[in-house]
Design a protein around this motif. Structure first.
Motif, PDB file in Angstrom:
ATOM      1  N   CYS A   1     -18.219  30.497 -42.346  1.00  0.00           N
ATOM      2  CA  CYS A   1     -17.943  29.258 -41.986  1.00  0.00           C
ATOM      3  C   CYS A   1     -16.607  29.385 -41.123  1.00  0.00           C
ATOM      4  O   CYS A   1     -16.026  30.409 -41.040  1.00  0.00           O
ATOM      5  N   LEU A   2     -16.500  28.504 -40.230  1.00  0.00           N
ATOM      6  CA  LEU A   2     -15.471  28.293 -39.358  1.00  0.00           C
ATOM      7  C   LEU A   2     -14.354  27.350 -39.705  1.00  0.00           C
ATOM      8  O   LEU A   2     -14.682  26.201 -40.125  1.00  0.00           O
ATOM      9  N   PRO A   3     -13.075  27.386 -39.708  1.00  0.00           N
ATOM     10  CA  PRO A   3     -12.329  26.442 -39.848  1.00  0.00           C
ATOM     11  C   PRO A   3     -12.048  25.247 -39.026  1.00  0.00           C
ATOM     12  O   PRO A   3     -12.625  25.680 -37.652  1.00  0.00           O
ATOM     13  N   ALA A   4     -11.477  24.214 -39.315  1.00  0.00           N
ATOM     14  CA  ALA A   4     -11.412  23.126 -38.295  1.00  0.00           C
ATOM     15  C   ALA A   4     -10.360  23.706 -37.269  1.00  0.00           C
ATOM     16  O   ALA A   4     -10.153  22.921 -36.125  1.00  0.00           O
ATOM     17  N   GLU A   5      -9.380  24.367 -37.783  1.00  0.00           N
ATOM     18  CA  GLU A   5      -8.405  24.801 -36.685  1.00  0.00           C
ATOM     19  C   GLU A   5      -8.774  25.342 -35.484  1.00  0.00           C
ATOM     20  O   GLU A   5      -8.041  25.517 -34.354  1.00  0.00           O
TER      21      GLU A   5
END
Length: 1178
Positions: A196-200
């Motif tokens: 997954c990818l972070p919101a940052e």
């Protein structure tokens, strides 16, 4: 790099000056004369006397300082950057010298390192030296082990970093520290393990390119939509089952890559909300492509649907589509809108119908190859801008006249179709490339060369042409034709004068036609000719006017009737000459050979007698063994079970990236080994495979591996043997092993089996009753199982269907850095040979790209000579368009019921009578009593066979001979004798009651370490060669029981011995043994063994042949030193066994001993009549 390592071009300034290191105030540092060099970006200080060999001090100047020292005249201070920087003071003799050095060094020190490549360095953290340069803008860290918590956070120190690659670093989570590098515009995180990818990630507003290919992503965060500057997003080879909705917010995105995901449907309605112009959805298993609103899809310009498994496709709703790639599907119907279409690639499908509406006026490239079209689509006529049309490998029966007379068409590829005729006359044509090979044409348009004056390339090979059109009607006409390929037609001598109008002809292939003469005056007019192929005709000579072709570098005229060697070696540019399979008797050589000559092939000329030392300088020189060398099978009069011919040809860059392996006798005389290796563009891997793979297979056989495992283990072991060469390079390999499997008497079936294994694109094809049977398989990502296996290991497949952009084969030798997605696991198949099997072929990648298995079999089925057959395959492939290196091995088979099951021995050969001496033929039989075969080896390992001298093969000993000197042999007979279960026996061809004395010559360094202070009876020492004398007594017939004296003899403890005929006779210890039947011979040629000699000169394993002499004759007890400690490599001229002045005396002694032994034998054993068969186990 210093100036003498990197080359003199790196040296900018150099001289001898006074130098002082460190601070000027310290009294310990004194001025000294030193050699000072400004090379590249470094200052090098070294000793004056040992400037090139002594210790050097290297001072990097980038980022450092160059300052004037005011307290000293003409002095400069050079300082390196960083906290560990050093300073050197240099005093110059003049102001001019001082000024020149100051200016040059100041330019270097003002430079900044802005790009660093640290890929494949196994880094976990950044090296400290990297932080010396604060101006770093591009950093490559792919294929490392950077930790998201240790190594990656240090990257924030580079405030100017714009491009960063962290691909293939086994990152399991997105490093949050990257979000703090606000200057990043390009980020590559492909080949990791991100879930997954972070919101940052949404805070990296300067990102233009984000590559997330080959991860495990199935969704994207909504915050990604804030990256309005993002233009390229790579999401290929992830786990997306639909197009992420957040992509609709990326209004600036131009290219979206979703290849290799799990999209079941391509919804055009969903694409209309995407702003991307280029969409890549290849390698998805698409079941359906829906139709959308044309007005909402005007932004899509490029669409890639390759390898998607589509059966039908309709893209007419994409009204602005310019490029469509739909190759390698199973399309039977394709409908495309032609409003803006510029390029259409639809090859490798099953198209029978293609609809493009409206007619595409901007279309320039149309690829419809490898389909099922029966005619050229009608709408193609209206494409006024079409420049390239490829319709090869279809079923087109007619080419319309407007196609050849098009005003825009420059390249027409229409080979491998069913075109029977063309228009008799053409209008003016702009064609530059015309390929019509593999059709049924009997003639070409009469005015083809007159109307198509721009034609540069014409290939009409594999047709039924009997003549060629005239080049011109007047002298004012001009021909641009540079390459003409008319191989495999029915052209006669009438076509030769018609070629003279092509004054710019550089390449001419006229192979395999019906030419009998080539007019000398006509050849002299082709002055620009560089490559000429006249093979496979009926020519008796090459005209002497070939000297007019001063630019010629390649002449191929094999498989003709040429008896006189042409004067081609006087051409200054000549590189390759192939005159094999002719009737040459002598070769006339110039005083000095051409400097660029690389290959001279004279094999297949049995009457050629050649002896010229200057030929040793040629890189690849091939010639048959001396005619005086005995050939066992031919003398015996029995047919060969198998025989081979092979050839190799370099590519257009004169690099031989292929190799062949051919051993008619391997690990025992009932076995053979053949192989072909292709390195694509590298030379190292095929050469290593050629030299080593036979030994590896022999070791696997010696270990007693199971029938189905030994070939696989050979490939896996060979992968390790490649070492560093196999890390970054690779190659294809095909290996065939013929072995004998004995069957019980009365059972049906063959006793010879061939086991074929391959990786890569090299293949093996068996001809059985005229039909081609493939024994190999090519493994690519187009196979579902191979694709899934590669994807399980997280590998990327590029647009050209190559794993990680390196190789299109998923199973291949080498390329260790791609493991485990690319493995050397071979495809193995086993076939029992039958009398219906005629031959089998092994070919490299380029051969099978041009020839189908059935076509290759049909081409050489009626060629009686194996060498000529291999030559023909390579020549055809070159004429059909292959520009890569080529190799082919043809193994002809003669399998009969007699060589499968033997119930009774065949009639013996006629006995020469007692005491009579004839040429003897040596046979070997296995310890299991299997089929014996002649002890000859035509094993040839490409160009290496000529490297093995008689002295290198001296471990092969034991030849029957009379008191008369036998005929010389050019190359030693050889055989693999070291393996368990393959111990051979010896059968002298003499009548009962007679005996032979044999000399067993071997290199003295055979692993023993003994010394004899006194001479040994029966051992003659000549230089470094040791000769052991032994007697061979007459033995019982095979139907008589063995005496009790030898009842405890272990038959497998005697090593087999192979002889050199030129040596004097020896004898061996006697022990009767059952007599196997006389077999057909297994090889037709004699030659050197294609395996490297070991340190002691032997090709056998050291552990198996070190006691050779001690078991043959009763050698003394081992002591220190002695005759076994002679040098391992004797003088090549040290070949005399008996001095000439003692020869007559030695003959008399031998004759007396023979008479005494014969009398003793007659008393010990009573015979009713002379034995017909004898056998002597060693």
């Amino acid at each position: 790099q210093d100036h003498f390592i990197g080359g003199s071009e790196r040296v900018q300034l150099s001289g001898v000056f006074n130098v002082r290191k460190g601070k000027l105030a310290l009294p310990v540092n004194r001025w000294s004369k030193r050699q000072v060099t400004l090379s590249g970006t470094c200052l090098i200080v070294s000793s004056v006397k040992y400037a090139h060999t002594g210790k050097m001090h290297i001072l990097p100047l980038i980022g450092g300082k160059v300052e004037e020292v005011r307290r000293h005249s003409h002095c400069l201070a050079f300082s390196s950057a960083g906290p560990q920087g050093q300073t050197y003071y240099i005093s110059y003799d003049s102001y001019a010298e001082h000024l020149r050095w100051h200016r040059m060094a100041s330019k270097i020190s003002s430079q900044r390192v802005n790009s660093v490549d640290l890929s494949c360095c196994s880094l976990e953290e950044l090296p400290a030296q990297l932080f010396y340069s604060q101006d770093l803008t591009h950093l490559n860290l792919k294929n490392n082990f950077m930790s998201p918590h240790r190594g990656v956070p240090a990257l924030t120190r580079f405030c100017k970093l714009r491009s960063l690659s962290l691909s293939n670093n086994f990152l399991s989570e997105f490093p949050l520290a990257l979000c703090d590098i606000t200057s990043l515009t390009e980020l590559n995180l492909s080949g990791n393990r991100l879930l997954c990818l972070p919101a940052e990630l949404g805070t990296m507003h300067n990102l233009h390119t984000l590559l997330l290919d080959s991860n495990f992503l199935s969704s994207l965060p909504l915050e990604l939509g804030s990256l309005q500057g993002l233009t390229y997003l790579g999401l290929s080879f992830n786990s997306f089952s639909c197009i992420p909705l957040v992509l609709e917010k990326l209004r600036g995105m131009e290219r979206l890559c979703l290849a290799g995901n799990q999209l079941p449907v391509l919804d055009m309605v969903g694409l209309q909300w995407l702003p991307a112009h280029h969409i890549d959805v290849r390698l998805n298993r698409l079941q359906l492509v829906t139709v959308g609103d044309p007005e909402q899809l005007v932004h899509i310009v490029h669409l890639d649907l390759r390898d998607a498994g589509l059966q039908e496709l309709d893209t007419r709703s994409l009204c602005k589509l310019e490029l469509l790639r739909c190759d390698r599907n199973v399309l039977s119907l394709l409908k495309v809108g032609g409003h803006a279409l510029k390029s259409l690639y639809a090859g490798h499908n099953e198209l029978k119908q293609l609809e493009v509406q409206p007619v595409p006026e901007n279309l320039t490239v149309l690829d419809l190859s490898w389909n099922k079209l029966t005619s050229v689509p009608d709408w193609v006529c209206g494409s006024s801008g079409l420049e390239v049309l490829d319709i090869t490998h279809n079923s087109v029966s007619e080419l319309p006249i407007w196609l050849l007379s098009s005003g825009s068409l420059r390249k027409l590829l229409a080979g491998w179709n069913q075109v029977c005729h063309l228009a008799e006359r053409l209008e003016r044509s702009q064609l530059e490339v015309l390929d019509l090979q593999h059709n049924y044409l009997t003639e070409l348009p009469h005015n083809l060369f007159i109307k198509a004056q721009s034609l540069r390339y014409l290939n009409v090979s594999a047709n039924k042409l009997e003549n060629l059109p005239a080049a011109s009607l007047s002298e004012d006409s001009f021909s641009s034709l540079g390459e003409l390929y008319v191989t495999n037609n029915s052209l006669t001598d009438k076509c030769v004068p018609l070629l003279m109008g092509h004054g710019h002809l550089r390449v001419l292939h006229l192979a395999y036609n019906k030419l009998q003469t080539f007019t000398a005056s006509k050849l002299s007019q082709l002055e620009q000719l560089e490559e000429l192929d006249l093979s496979g005709n009926r020519l008796k000579a090459i005209p002497t006017t070939i000297l007019s072709c001063q630019r010629m570098h390649t002449l191929s005229a094999h498989s003709n009737c040429i008896s006189t060697f042409p004067e081609v070696l006087q051409l200054p540019e000549i590189k390759c000459v192939d005159l094999s399979c002719n009737e040459l008797t002598e070769v006339t050589l110039p005083v000095t050979l051409p400097p660029k000559l690389q290959e001279l092939d004279l094999t297949g000329n049995p009457r050629l007698n050649l002896d010229h030392k200057s030929l040793d300088n040629i890189r690849c020189f091939r010639v048959d063994p001396s005619p005086s060398a005995p050939c066992v099978s031919e003398s015996h009069g029995t047919p060969a079970v198998w025989s081979h011919g092979y050839t190799e040809a370099s590519g257009v860059k004169n690099k031989l990236c292929v190799a062949a392996l051919a051993l008619d006798s391997f690990c025992g005389v009932r076995e053979a080994l053949y192989g072909v290796f292709d390195g694509d563009r590298n030379v190292e891997v095929p050469y290593l495979l050629q030299c080593t793979m036979g030994d590896v297979l022999a070791e696997e056989l010696q270990r007693g591996q199971r029938q189905e495992d030994y070939m696989t283990n050979t490939f896996l072991t060979m992968q390790r043997r490649l070492g560093t060469a196999g890390q970054r390079m690779g190659g294809s390999a095909a290996l065939c092993h013929i072995r004998h499997d004995p069957v019980a008497s009365g059972e049906h079936g063959g006793c010879f089996t061939v086991k074929a294994a391959n990786v890569g694109r090299c293949q093996t094809v068996l001809c059985r009753d005229g039909k081609a049977i493939q024994l190999s398989s090519t493994h690519t990502v187009q196979e579902e199982m191979e694709y899934q296996r590669v994807r399980r290991h997280n590998a990327i497949i590029t647009e050209d269907n190559k794993v990680s952009g390196v190789t299109d084969s998923t199973r291949i030798m080498g390329y260790s850095f791609l493991c485990p997605s690319v493995t050397p696991q071979p495809h193995v198949s086993t076939v029992t040979l039958t009398p219906q099997d005629e031959f089998f072929l092994l070919g490299s990648r380029g051969l099978w790209d041009m020839l189908s298995p059935s076509e290759a079999v049909e081409a050489v089925r009626n060629v009686p000579d194996a060498l000529a057959a291999a030559k023909k395959l390579v020549t055809l492939a070159q004429s059909y368009g292959c520009s890569d290196s080529l190799s082919a091995v043809v193994v002809q088979l003669n399998i009969t019921e007699d060589c499968c099951c033997f119930c009774e021995p065949p009639p013996p050969p006629s006995s020469p009578g007692l005491g009579a001496h004839t040429s003897t033929h040596h046979y070997l039989a296995g310890a299991d009593g299997g089929i014996p075969v002649p002890l000859v080896s035509s094993g040839t390992v490409s160009e290496l066979s000529s490297e093995f001298s008689t002295s290198e093969m001296s471990s092969e000993v034991g030849s029957t001979a009379s008191s008369e000197e036998p005929p010389p042999q050019a190359e030693p007979l050889a055989s693999h004798l070291n393996l368990q279960g393959r111990i051979g026996v010896r059968r002298p061809a003499c009548g009962g009651g007679s005996f032979q004395r044999q000399f067993s010559g071997a290199l003295s360094d055979n692993g023993l370490d003994s010394e004899d202070e006194e001479p040994i009876v029966g051992v003659f020492s000549n230089g470094s060669r040791v000769e052991v004398e032994a007697d061979v007594h007459c033995l019982h017939r095979h139907d008589r029981p063995a005496p009790e004296l030898h009842s405890n003899t272990q038959p497998n403890t005697f090593p087999a011995i192979v002889s050199h005929p030129e040596r004097s006779p020896h004898h061996f210890s006697k022990s009767p043994s059952p007599i196997p039947p006389s077999p057909p011979s297994l090889s037709r040629e004699t030659g050197t063994l294609g395996r490297r000699a070991r340190a002691n000169g032997s090709v056998a394993c050291q552990g198996k042949n070190q006691d050779l002499i001690e078991e043959v004759a009763d050698a003394p007890v081992k002591k220190l030193g002695g005759y076994f400690n002679a040098p391992a490599q004797p003088d090549p001229e040290d070949q005399l066994i008996i001095p000439p002045e003692l020869e007559e005396e030695v003959r008399q002694i031998i004759q007396q001993q023979q008479e005494q032994m014969q009398t003793h034998n007659q008393k010990a054993h009573s015979y009713q009549k002379p034995a017909d068969y004898f056998i002597t186990p060693l």
